[in-house]
Design a protein around this motif. Sequence first.
Motif, PDB file in Angstrom:
ATOM      1  N   ASP A  48     -39.618 -43.590  11.945  1.00 25.20           N
ATOM      2  CA  ASP A  48     -38.581 -43.428  12.957  1.00 25.20           C
ATOM      3  C   ASP A  48     -38.429 -44.733  13.693  1.00 25.20           C
ATOM      4  OD1 ASP A  48     -38.064 -40.529  12.721  1.00 25.20           O
ATOM      5  OD2 ASP A  48     -40.208 -40.502  13.089  1.00 25.20           O
ATOM      6  N   ARG A 168     -31.438 -39.016   7.049  1.00 21.99           N
ATOM      7  CA  ARG A 168     -32.519 -39.502   6.186  1.00 21.99           C
ATOM      8  C   ARG A 168     -33.372 -38.335   5.731  1.00 21.99           C
ATOM      9  NH1 ARG A 168     -37.229 -39.210   8.906  1.00 21.99           N
ATOM     10  NH2 ARG A 168     -37.323 -39.577  11.148  1.00 21.99           N
ATOM     11  N   HIS A 181     -34.198 -34.602  11.697  1.00 18.98           N
ATOM     12  CA  HIS A 181     -33.368 -35.620  12.371  1.00 18.98           C
ATOM     13  C   HIS A 181     -31.966 -35.646  11.766  1.00 18.98           C
ATOM     14  CE1 HIS A 181     -36.345 -37.627  14.911  1.00 18.98           C
ATOM     15  NE2 HIS A 181     -37.224 -37.406  13.945  1.00 18.98           N
ATOM     16  N   ASP A 188     -37.857 -38.201  18.650  1.00 16.73           N
ATOM     17  CA  ASP A 188     -39.150 -38.888  18.715  1.00 16.73           C
ATOM     18  C   ASP A 188     -39.257 -39.612  20.045  1.00 16.73           C
ATOM     19  OD1 ASP A 188     -39.762 -38.241  16.010  1.00 16.73           O
ATOM     20  OD2 ASP A 188     -38.431 -39.858  15.383  1.00 16.73           O
ATOM     21  N   HIS A 242     -45.688 -42.048  18.397  1.00 19.32           N
ATOM     22  CA  HIS A 242     -44.711 -41.213  19.092  1.00 19.32           C
ATOM     23  C   HIS A 242     -45.003 -39.734  18.887  1.00 19.32           C
ATOM     24  CE1 HIS A 242     -43.088 -41.462  14.979  1.00 19.32           C
ATOM     25  NE2 HIS A 242     -42.519 -40.286  15.219  1.00 19.32           N
ATOM     26  N   HIS A 244     -43.182 -36.414  17.762  1.00 17.76           N
ATOM     27  CA  HIS A 244     -41.985 -35.876  17.101  1.00 17.76           C
ATOM     28  C   HIS A 244     -41.812 -34.429  17.531  1.00 17.76           C
ATOM     29  CE1 HIS A 244     -39.347 -34.741  13.614  1.00 17.76           C
ATOM     30  NE2 HIS A 244     -39.987 -33.591  13.765  1.00 17.76           N
TER      31      HIS A 244
END
Length: 260
Positions: A48, A168, A181, A188, A242, A244
Amino acid sequence: MKHKISVLAIWFLLDQFSAAVPQGHATPIPETKPLFDLNGIGFVEGVDVPSAKPQPEKAVPKQKNQQTAISENSCIIPNAEFEELEPVSGAIREGQLNDIACGISDPVRLESVSAVGHKIEFSSPVTVSCKFAKVVAEWLREDVLPLALNNLETSVSVIQSGPGYQCRRRNNLPDGKLSEHALGKALDISHFKLGNGTIISVEDDWGKRTKESKFLDRIHAAACKRFTTVLGPEADPNHKSHIHLDTGCHGQDCTYIICQ
Ligand SMILES: [Zn+2]
């Protein structure tokens, strides 16, 4: 419309000006910039990766007359600043997969959420579905902000995050299932800037014996009660930088929660 449709150029927000909102005409999409400088670090795993300076999206704000026409179906997110967008599909940023299976029918660009006199801004507005934005807003208002006020004695002022929508596949692999996403149902978050100026980094502060680390534990646990997938640094190396969050469906009846 109860919410505030913001068509302000984002740099007005960033510079903390207040200004009259121009209404009634299509607005050029502003280029955005981070609220605080992370020296280009932000996200470092290969999954990400928002650019340090986000690229403008090819997502188009709805015109006012269109909003009026579909007001029955308009997105309502209490105490949030956001902009409803025309439906998006495929790639809206350079470098994304351009698969028509990607898309959001009810996208919004979420800019900030407010509660009890405090405003939490996204460093760059995030593009997600209306439904997902509501869950994020509730988590920020009802969990993240109170946990900061009660445990860190300060508010949360800025959230550094990825862009939300990205066309993606999972883990950026060339094949396989689309990422949440790609449906506008994931976000994120890498850093929290507090009201006192402190920056909490998921990568640097996770897993330590500090109040900042404890804060991250608490907001992660709270997220698991609202989202169906919560992946932090303990999930796998892809998430060391991060957290998610997504609302994807797990299990036959979509009631299974992944909380790692
Ligand atoms: Zn993610």
